[in-house]
Design a protein around this motif. Structure first.
Motif, mmCIF file in Angstrom:
data_model
loop_
_atom_site.group_PDB
_atom_site.id
_atom_site.type_symbol
_atom_site.label_atom_id
_atom_site.label_comp_id
_atom_site.label_asym_id
_atom_site.label_seq_id
_atom_site.Cartn_x
_atom_site.Cartn_y
_atom_site.Cartn_z
ATOM 1 N N UNK A 62 0.861 -1.181 0.000
ATOM 2 C CA UNK A 62 0.000 0.000 0.000
ATOM 3 C C UNK A 62 0.894 1.227 0.000
ATOM 4 N N UNK A 63 0.521 2.206 -0.817
ATOM 5 C CA UNK A 63 1.278 3.451 -0.895
ATOM 6 C C UNK A 63 0.477 4.557 -0.226
ATOM 7 N N UNK A 64 1.158 5.351 0.574
ATOM 8 C CA UNK A 64 0.503 6.504 1.201
ATOM 9 C C UNK A 64 0.910 7.742 0.425
ATOM 10 N N UNK A 65 -0.065 8.384 -0.116
ATOM 11 C CA UNK A 65 0.187 9.528 -0.989
ATOM 12 C C UNK A 65 -0.520 10.768 -0.447
ATOM 13 N N UNK A 66 -0.011 11.953 -0.846
ATOM 14 C CA UNK A 66 -0.671 13.190 -0.418
ATOM 15 C C UNK A 66 -2.056 13.326 -1.040
ATOM 16 N N UNK A 85 3.699 0.745 2.739
ATOM 17 C CA UNK A 85 3.233 -0.174 3.780
ATOM 18 C C UNK A 85 3.502 -1.582 3.276
ATOM 19 N N UNK A 86 4.374 -2.292 3.995
ATOM 20 C CA UNK A 86 4.705 -3.674 3.626
ATOM 21 C C UNK A 86 3.582 -4.607 4.035
ATOM 22 N N UNK A 87 3.410 -5.665 3.253
ATOM 23 C CA UNK A 87 2.311 -6.595 3.520
ATOM 24 C C UNK A 87 2.434 -7.253 4.900
ATOM 25 N N UNK A 88 3.672 -7.330 5.422
ATOM 26 C CA UNK A 88 3.849 -7.997 6.721
ATOM 27 C C UNK A 88 3.901 -7.017 7.889
ATOM 28 N N UNK A 89 3.593 -5.762 7.643
ATOM 29 C CA UNK A 89 3.603 -4.761 8.721
ATOM 30 C C UNK A 89 2.298 -4.851 9.504
ATOM 31 N N UNK A 107 -4.352 19.982 12.307
ATOM 32 C CA UNK A 107 -4.932 18.663 12.003
ATOM 33 C C UNK A 107 -5.846 18.275 13.154
ATOM 34 N N UNK A 108 -7.128 18.116 12.834
ATOM 35 C CA UNK A 108 -8.106 17.745 13.856
ATOM 36 C C UNK A 108 -8.385 16.252 13.768
ATOM 37 N N UNK A 109 -8.825 15.676 14.861
ATOM 38 C CA UNK A 109 -9.168 14.254 14.897
ATOM 39 C C UNK A 109 -10.204 13.945 13.817
ATOM 40 N N UNK A 110 -9.948 12.871 13.062
ATOM 41 C CA UNK A 110 -10.907 12.424 12.054
ATOM 42 C C UNK A 110 -10.709 13.049 10.689
ATOM 43 N N UNK A 111 -9.879 14.089 10.631
ATOM 44 C CA UNK A 111 -9.679 14.771 9.344
ATOM 45 C C UNK A 111 -8.954 13.857 8.351
ATOM 46 N N UNK A 112 -9.301 14.007 7.070
ATOM 47 C CA UNK A 112 -8.651 13.186 6.028
ATOM 48 C C UNK A 112 -7.338 13.841 5.615
ATOM 49 N N UNK A 113 -6.246 13.154 5.879
ATOM 50 C CA UNK A 113 -4.925 13.786 5.761
ATOM 51 C C UNK A 113 -4.090 13.253 4.604
ATOM 52 N N UNK A 114 -4.440 12.090 4.070
ATOM 53 C CA UNK A 114 -3.646 11.480 2.992
ATOM 54 C C UNK A 114 -4.515 10.379 2.398
ATOM 55 N N UNK A 115 -3.983 9.672 1.421
ATOM 56 C CA UNK A 115 -4.750 8.563 0.835
ATOM 57 C C UNK A 115 -3.847 7.357 0.618
ATOM 58 N N UNK A 116 -4.477 6.196 0.647
ATOM 59 C CA UNK A 116 -3.735 4.944 0.506
ATOM 60 C C UNK A 116 -4.175 4.242 -0.782
ATOM 61 N N UNK A 117 -3.179 3.918 -1.607
ATOM 62 C CA UNK A 117 -3.447 3.259 -2.885
ATOM 63 C C UNK A 117 -2.744 1.905 -2.882
ATOM 64 N N UNK A 118 -3.446 0.873 -3.276
ATOM 65 C CA UNK A 118 -2.862 -0.475 -3.288
ATOM 66 C C UNK A 118 -2.219 -0.768 -4.641
#
Ligand SMILES: O=c1ccn([C@H]2C[C@H](O)[C@@H](COP(=O)(O)OP(=O)(O)OP(=O)(O)O)O2)c(=O)[nH]1
Ligand SMILES: [Mg+2]
Length: 147
Positions: A62-66, A85-89, A107-118
């Protein structure tokens, strides 16, 4: 179809798991699992917890992107973009943000800060070699074809 497991970490029942904001979105938005508001001053970086751990089959990463909106409007991006993100993490997924803007960013709790792409990860076997197959490019790189 690949099955991915998300495990909410204790104390984060109110924080959404990664969310696709449209039907065919490539990215799952990640929500900040911060306690109090976190402020990133201009130039400051912060490791922001996402409130969950995950498990995916070994053929995935999984890649974490802005998020482009935060980057464009506030200069907020991922310092290690794309994060891996490694598969074994099995630890908590975290987002390494940096404020490249001119203003403090809250940055407030619950705010969307980034995105994850597989992505799928090819199976690779490594072999050391004394010689490599020749190519026309050879060792040319770093702009050797011109501007
Ligand atoms: O943006 C990120 C990048 C990484 N990680 C987690 C998952 C990943 O599997 C692990 C290791 O990441 P990486 O391999 O990028 O860091 P490293 O500095 O090489 O650490 P390690 O020696 O633990 O592999 O940290 C995150 O939660 N967010
Ligand atoms: Mg590593």
């Amino acid at each position: 179809m690949h099955q991915v497991l998300f495990k909410r970490l204790p104390g984060n029942e109110d924080v959404s798991l990664p969310t696709r904001m449209s039907e065919a979105a490539a990215g799952f938005d990640l929500h900040a699992a911060v306690g109090e508001n976190v402020v990133l001053q201009p130039g400051e970086r912060g490791l922001i917890p996402a409130g969950f751990a995950m498990a995916m089959p070994p053929e995935l990463e999984a890649q974490i992107r802005p998020r482009s909106g935060l980057a464009y409007k506030h200069g907020i991006t991922c310092l290690n973009s794309p994060g891996t993100i490694d598969a074994d993490y099995r630890g908590e997924v975290k987002v390494l943000l940096i404020n490249l803007g001119q203003e403090p960013f809250v940055i407030a709790r619950g705010e969307r800060i980034a995105q994850m792409v597989f992505q799928t990860v090819p199976t690779i076997s490594i072999q050391e070699a004394d010689e490599l197959p020749e190519t026309l490019r050879g060792a040319g790189g770093f702009g050797h074809t011109g501007k």
